[in-house]
Design a protein around this motif. Structure first.
Motif, PDB file in Angstrom:
ATOM      1  N   LYS A   1      -4.381  62.288-106.832  1.00 15.54           N
ATOM      2  CA  LYS A   1      -3.880  63.027-105.690  1.00 15.54           C
ATOM      3  C   LYS A   1      -4.959  63.116-104.614  1.00 15.54           C
ATOM      4  O   LYS A   1      -6.150  62.940-104.904  1.00 15.54           O
ATOM      5  CB  LYS A   1      -3.480  64.436-106.116  1.00 15.54           C
ATOM      6  CG  LYS A   1      -2.469  64.493-107.251  1.00 15.54           C
ATOM      7  CD  LYS A   1      -2.213  65.931-107.679  1.00 15.54           C
ATOM      8  CE  LYS A   1      -1.217  65.995-108.819  1.00 15.54           C
ATOM      9  NZ  LYS A   1      -0.948  67.386-109.254  1.00 15.54           N
ATOM     10  N   LEU A   2      -4.524  63.435-103.392  1.00 15.21           N
ATOM     11  CA  LEU A   2      -5.485  63.567-102.304  1.00 15.21           C
ATOM     12  C   LEU A   2      -6.576  64.577-102.659  1.00 15.21           C
ATOM     13  O   LEU A   2      -7.751  64.383-102.323  1.00 15.21           O
ATOM     14  CB  LEU A   2      -4.766  63.996-101.025  1.00 15.21           C
ATOM     15  CG  LEU A   2      -3.724  63.041-100.457  1.00 15.21           C
ATOM     16  CD1 LEU A   2      -3.114  63.633 -99.194  1.00 15.21           C
ATOM     17  CD2 LEU A   2      -4.331  61.683-100.176  1.00 15.21           C
ATOM     18  N   GLU A   3      -6.190  65.640-103.340  1.00 16.92           N
ATOM     19  CA  GLU A   3      -7.152  66.692-103.671  1.00 16.92           C
ATOM     20  C   GLU A   3      -8.124  66.303-104.775  1.00 16.92           C
ATOM     21  O   GLU A   3      -9.025  67.080-105.114  1.00 16.92           O
ATOM     22  CB  GLU A   3      -6.423  67.989-104.062  1.00 16.92           C
ATOM     23  CG  GLU A   3      -5.372  67.827-105.143  1.00 16.92           C
ATOM     24  CD  GLU A   3      -3.972  67.656-104.583  1.00 16.92           C
ATOM     25  OE1 GLU A   3      -3.806  66.932-103.564  1.00 16.92           O
ATOM     26  OE2 GLU A   3      -3.037  68.240-105.170  1.00 16.92           O
ATOM     27  N   ASP A   4      -7.971  65.111-105.342  1.00 19.07           N
ATOM     28  CA  ASP A   4      -8.955  64.633-106.314  1.00 19.07           C
ATOM     29  C   ASP A   4     -10.150  63.974-105.630  1.00 19.07           C
ATOM     30  O   ASP A   4     -11.130  63.600-106.300  1.00 19.07           O
ATOM     31  CB  ASP A   4      -8.315  63.617-107.276  1.00 19.07           C
ATOM     32  CG  ASP A   4      -7.260  64.250-108.158  1.00 19.07           C
ATOM     33  OD1 ASP A   4      -6.213  63.609-108.378  1.00 19.07           O
ATOM     34  OD2 ASP A   4      -7.485  65.385-108.635  1.00 19.07           O
ATOM     35  N   THR A   5     -10.071  63.828-104.321  1.00 22.55           N
ATOM     36  CA  THR A   5     -11.194  63.278-103.573  1.00 22.55           C
ATOM     37  C   THR A   5     -12.414  64.168-103.750  1.00 22.55           C
ATOM     38  O   THR A   5     -12.362  65.375-103.475  1.00 22.55           O
ATOM     39  CB  THR A   5     -10.847  63.167-102.073  1.00 22.55           C
ATOM     40  OG1 THR A   5      -9.806  62.204-101.908  1.00 22.55           O
ATOM     41  CG2 THR A   5     -12.075  62.756-101.261  1.00 22.55           C
ATOM     42  N   ALA A   6     -13.509  63.567-104.228  1.00 17.73           N
ATOM     43  CA  ALA A   6     -14.721  64.341-104.527  1.00 17.73           C
ATOM     44  C   ALA A   6     -15.817  63.394-104.990  1.00 17.73           C
ATOM     45  O   ALA A   6     -15.568  62.221-105.261  1.00 17.73           O
ATOM     46  CB  ALA A   6     -14.433  65.366-105.628  1.00 17.73           C
ATOM     47  N   THR A   7     -17.008  63.948-105.074  1.00 16.27           N
ATOM     48  CA  THR A   7     -18.082  63.266-105.779  1.00 16.27           C
ATOM     49  C   THR A   7     -18.018  63.720-107.228  1.00 16.27           C
ATOM     50  O   THR A   7     -17.975  64.927-107.487  1.00 16.27           O
ATOM     51  CB  THR A   7     -19.446  63.591-105.172  1.00 16.27           C
ATOM     52  OG1 THR A   7     -19.454  63.196-103.793  1.00 16.27           O
ATOM     53  CG2 THR A   7     -20.549  62.863-105.915  1.00 16.27           C
ATOM     54  N   TYR A   8     -18.000  62.773-108.138  1.00 17.58           N
ATOM     55  CA  TYR A   8     -17.872  63.064-109.560  1.00 17.58           C
ATOM     56  C   TYR A   8     -19.225  62.872-110.235  1.00 17.58           C
ATOM     57  O   TYR A   8     -19.913  61.858-110.027  1.00 17.58           O
ATOM     58  CB  TYR A   8     -16.818  62.148-110.197  1.00 17.58           C
ATOM     59  CG  TYR A   8     -15.413  62.575-109.856  1.00 17.58           C
ATOM     60  CD1 TYR A   8     -14.901  62.374-108.581  1.00 17.58           C
ATOM     61  CD2 TYR A   8     -14.602  63.201-110.796  1.00 17.58           C
ATOM     62  CE1 TYR A   8     -13.614  62.784-108.241  1.00 17.58           C
ATOM     63  CE2 TYR A   8     -13.315  63.614-110.480  1.00 17.58           C
ATOM     64  CZ  TYR A   8     -12.833  63.402-109.204  1.00 17.58           C
ATOM     65  OH  TYR A   8     -11.560  63.813-108.879  1.00 17.58           O
ATOM     66  N   TYR A   9     -19.573  63.868-111.031  1.00 19.35           N
ATOM     67  CA  TYR A   9     -20.850  63.876-111.725  1.00 19.35           C
ATOM     68  C   TYR A   9     -20.632  63.962-113.232  1.00 19.35           C
ATOM     69  O   TYR A   9     -19.725  64.663-113.685  1.00 19.35           O
ATOM     70  CB  TYR A   9     -21.677  65.099-111.325  1.00 19.35           C
ATOM     71  CG  TYR A   9     -21.973  65.218-109.853  1.00 19.35           C
ATOM     72  CD1 TYR A   9     -21.092  65.881-108.986  1.00 19.35           C
ATOM     73  CD2 TYR A   9     -23.144  64.688-109.320  1.00 19.35           C
ATOM     74  CE1 TYR A   9     -21.368  66.003-107.645  1.00 19.35           C
ATOM     75  CE2 TYR A   9     -23.432  64.809-107.973  1.00 19.35           C
ATOM     76  CZ  TYR A   9     -22.539  65.462-107.136  1.00 19.35           C
ATOM     77  OH  TYR A   9     -22.818  65.584-105.808  1.00 19.35           O
ATOM     78  N   CYS A  10     -21.476  63.281-113.979  1.00 16.70           N
ATOM     79  CA  CYS A  10     -21.518  63.576-115.409  1.00 16.70           C
ATOM     80  C   CYS A  10     -22.776  64.387-115.691  1.00 16.70           C
ATOM     81  O   CYS A  10     -23.755  64.327-114.941  1.00 16.70           O
ATOM     82  CB  CYS A  10     -21.446  62.326-116.263  1.00 16.70           C
ATOM     83  SG  CYS A  10     -22.806  61.187-116.102  1.00 16.70           S
TER      84      CYS A  10
END
Length: 123
Positions: free
Chosen positions: A86-95
């Motif tokens: 979804k549009l709201e999943d736009t993000a920087t993803y970190y582990c």
């Protein structure tokens, strides 16, 4: 040496899928708890889900049913499979990883972080 490196980010259309990878040093991969977090523009970082060394997996409610965490012990790699984006999943993803006894989606528990990988979901 503690080390994490994410990869697999990119741009995808809404409804599409991406798989993120997080490659860990052998030392870090042996941690009791490894997790995915994300930070959207202008928002605080939030937990996505975690997996323990014995395979227990928990997800944040916001992504439940769409994202799947897995690991490949032979490759010291953690994965985040993301579907129905979804549009709201736009993000920087970190582990992230830590070796404390209790595994929770609390940022303050995690001592080792990767630099992040950007995911952009477009309409």
């Amino acid at each position: 040496q503690e080390q994490l490196m994410e990869s697999g980010g990119g741009s995808v259309q809404a409804g599409g899928s991406l798989r993120l990878s997080c490659t860990a040093s052998e030392y870090t991969y042996s941690s009791n708890c490894m997790a995915w977090f994300r930070q959207a523009p202008g928002k605080e970082r939030e937990g996505v889900g975690y997996i323990t060394s014995v395979g227990t997996i928990r997800y944040a409610q916001s992504i439940q049913g769409r994202f799947t965490i897995s690991r490949d012990d032979a490759k010291n790699t953690l994965y985040l499979e993301m579907n129905s984006l979804k549009l709201e999943d736009t993000a920087t993803y970190y582990c992230a990883a830590h070796d404390k006894a209790v595994c929770q989606l609390r940022q303050d528990l995690f001592s080792t972080w990767g630099p992040g990988t950007q995911v952009t979901v477009a309409s």
